[in-house]
Design an enzyme around this catalytic site. Structure first.
Site, PDB file in Angstrom:
ATOM      1  CB  SER A 268      -0.936  -0.072   1.205  1.00  0.00           C
ATOM      2  OG  SER A 268      -2.049   0.708   0.967  1.00  0.00           O
ATOM      3  CE  LYS A 272       0.080   5.273  -1.916  1.00  0.00           C
ATOM      4  NZ  LYS A 272      -0.931   4.646  -2.681  1.00  0.00           N
ATOM      5  CD1 TRP A 359      -7.925   3.258  -1.942  1.00  0.00           C
ATOM      6  CD2 TRP A 359      -9.576   4.427  -2.893  1.00  0.00           C
ATOM      7  NE1 TRP A 359      -7.818   4.554  -1.515  1.00  0.00           N
ATOM      8  CE2 TRP A 359      -8.819   5.298  -2.085  1.00  0.00           C
ATOM      9  CE3 TRP A 359     -10.665   4.943  -3.596  1.00  0.00           C
ATOM     10  CZ2 TRP A 359      -9.108   6.656  -1.954  1.00  0.00           C
ATOM     11  CZ3 TRP A 359     -10.961   6.298  -3.470  1.00  0.00           C
ATOM     12  CH2 TRP A 359     -10.180   7.132  -2.658  1.00  0.00           C
ATOM     13  CG  HIS A 409      -5.614  -2.562   0.435  1.00  0.00           C
ATOM     14  ND1 HIS A 409      -4.868  -2.188  -0.655  1.00  0.00           N
ATOM     15  CD2 HIS A 409      -5.152  -1.827   1.484  1.00  0.00           C
ATOM     16  CE1 HIS A 409      -3.994  -1.257  -0.289  1.00  0.00           C
ATOM     17  NE2 HIS A 409      -4.146  -1.023   1.007  1.00  0.00           N
TER      18      HIS A 409
HETATM   19  C1  GTR Z   1      -5.374   4.504   1.722  1.00  0.00           C
HETATM   20  C2  GTR Z   1      -4.779   5.339   0.630  1.00  0.00           C
HETATM   21  C3  GTR Z   1      -4.030   4.468  -0.319  1.00  0.00           C
HETATM   22  C4  GTR Z   1      -3.153   3.434   0.373  1.00  0.00           C
HETATM   23  C5  GTR Z   1      -3.717   2.959   1.697  1.00  0.00           C
HETATM   24  C6  GTR Z   1      -2.706   2.320   2.666  1.00  0.00           C
HETATM   25  O1  GTR Z   1      -6.162   5.226   2.585  1.00  0.00           O
HETATM   26  O2  GTR Z   1      -5.815   6.009  -0.025  1.00  0.00           O
HETATM   27  O3  GTR Z   1      -3.282   5.266  -1.215  1.00  0.00           O
HETATM   28  O4  GTR Z   1      -1.885   3.875   0.525  1.00  0.00           O
HETATM   29  O5  GTR Z   1      -4.304   3.962   2.415  1.00  0.00           O
HETATM   30  O6  GTR Z   1      -1.550   2.671   2.718  1.00  0.00           O
HETATM   31  O7  GTR Z   1      -3.163   1.470   3.433  1.00  0.00           O
END
Ligand code: GTR
Length: 428
Positions: A268, A272, A359, A409
């Protein structure tokens, strides 16, 4: 024009203006493939001066540096070089961890001469009974090293920690209650049994993940109080990436780890981070992006799920301030995320998506990974040849790996199985 049609016209102008100025949260995210705008990606293989990039050396000498610079100044922000004051202290060694299969170690990385200042604690699990230095996976964790495994011997972070129901943290201080709460994401035994070391650190040790105008964490070491980084200077993702490089500085000194075979893994926002760390520090041998989404592996121009505008509104501290310029002008971005993946070439890289993680735009992650293949071809490597996104649970690719896992996720054992197989193929 009749008075009536003038009225309709005026109303639609007002409506359009309201949409343009509405807070991003008021506009629903797009999850409809038919509404993805027509877009053109900035070219990987054409330099800013128009030169066609035809060889590995054209890429390495001309195109790569210009793309790297754009990500530095427009997206993540320029991070400082490693300060000479960084030092390391081995705090703990437990030789018979994980029922004897691993040595568990803790090492403090001091970011400055002041031992009370910002510092990061590394947790290492190193396979026992091995004749050679071990290849390793290195990844940051979200809630503290003690969450990755339930061992009572793992130190609990003293830095700021997010309040969270699962980890039982209520006053931004971690406690023993959260031991092992993220162990489902860290297949420690499996990794060690496959001959790899696992190294992790809590990302908040490097920079606490909230928008505090960069008054704490490593930023505070480089900027005077109340001074924010300049618009082209590092946000939090660049700081976490910088921390990963400092972890590697330590691993270079640890003879039990093969520092030339360190794979970065992040999930997540930390996916990045692993992409940016791999791009900015070529010492990392392999890069894994797990469900990294917007600002990670997903193409920004698709505007599917999370968009540049949304991410910059929700997390203004993650990127450099220059990135905000593109909130409503994503097509004027001089880069897109296929270029971030390509910056790891020719090193092996893996991008993973999940079916229920719309998402993060799984299709945009696949397309970016596939696009990056043209750079791998310059080095004589195959990236991803498939033109269509594969069905769920069907890993594909060669030097660029990709899978779409069924489910949400997360990082699961299925994901780890693919990463271990990929590392076996490329790091041995
Ligand atoms: C979310 C965000 C994503 C992702 C995620 C995470 O809220 O919108 O870009 O990075 O968090 O890191 O769990």
């Amino acid at each position: 024009m009749t008075i009536q049609s003038m009225g309709v016209c005026l109303l639609s102008v007002i409506a359009a203006a309201m949409v343009a100025t509405a807070p991003h949260s008021a506009v629903a995210a797009n999850y409809d493939e038919s509404k993805v705008p027509v877009y053109q990606l900035p070219p990987l293989l054409k330099a800013a001066d128009g030169l066609e990039i035809r060889s590995a050396s054209d890429w390495t000498e001309q195109r790569r540096p210009e793309i790297l610079k754009l990500f530095r100044t427009e997206v993540f922000g320029i991070a400082p070089a490693a300060p000479e004051t960084v030092s390391f202290r081995v705090d703990k060694i437990i030789e018979n961890s994980l029922n004897g299969i691993a040595t568990q170690k803790e090492v403090t990385v001091f970011f400055s001469k002041n031992e009370q200042g910002p510092k990061m604690r590394l947790l290492l699990f190193i396979p026992n009974n091995q004749r050679s230095a071990r290849p390793a996976f290195l990844g940051l964790n979200f809630n503290g090293n003690h969450t990755v495994h339930r061992s009572p011997k793992i130190s609990i972070p003293s830095s700021w920690v997010r309040n969270n129901k699962t980890t039982g943290v209520t006053d931004n201080r971690a406690t023993a209650k959260s031991r092992g709460t993220a162990s489902n994401r860290w297949a420690v035994d499996k990794i060690v049994k496959r001959g790899y070391a696992l190294i992790t650190a809590y990302y908040g040790d490097i920079d606490p993940d909230f928008d505090d105008s960069f008054q704490n964490g490593v930023h505070a070491l480089f900027h005077s109080p109340n001074e924010k980084p300049a618009p082209n200077e590092w946000g939090s993702i660049a700081a976490w990436s910088w921390g990963l490089s400092r972890a590697l500085d330590y691993l270079v000194l640890d003879s039990t780890i093969d520092h030339e075979r360190v794979a970065l893994l992040g999930h997540s926002r930390l996916g990045k981070t692993s992409l940016w760390a791999g791009a900015s520090d070529e010492r990392f041998a392999l890069v894994i992006s797990n469900n990294s989404g917007c600002g990670g592996a997903a193409l920004s121009r698709r505007e599917f799920g999370e968009t540049v505008s949304r991410i910059n509104h929700s997390f203004p501290h993650w990127f450099c301030d220059n990135f905000q310029h593109y909130n409503d002008h994503v097509n004027s971005l001089p880069i897109d995320q296929h270029m971030l993946i390509a910056l790891s070439a020719p090193r092996p890289i893996y991008v993973a998506s999940a079916t229920d993680d719309q998402w993060a735009d799984p299709k945009g992650e696949f397309l970016a990974a596939r696009e990056a293949s043209s750079v791998y071809a310059l080095f004589g490597f195959k990236g991803i040849e498939a033109t269509e996104q594969p069905p769920a649970n069907t890993p594909i690719g060669d030097r660029i790996g990709y899978h779409l896992r069924e489910g949400k996720h997360d990082v699961t054992d299925y994901d780890w199985d693919q990463y271990l197989n990929f590392a076996d193929r490329h790091l041995h």
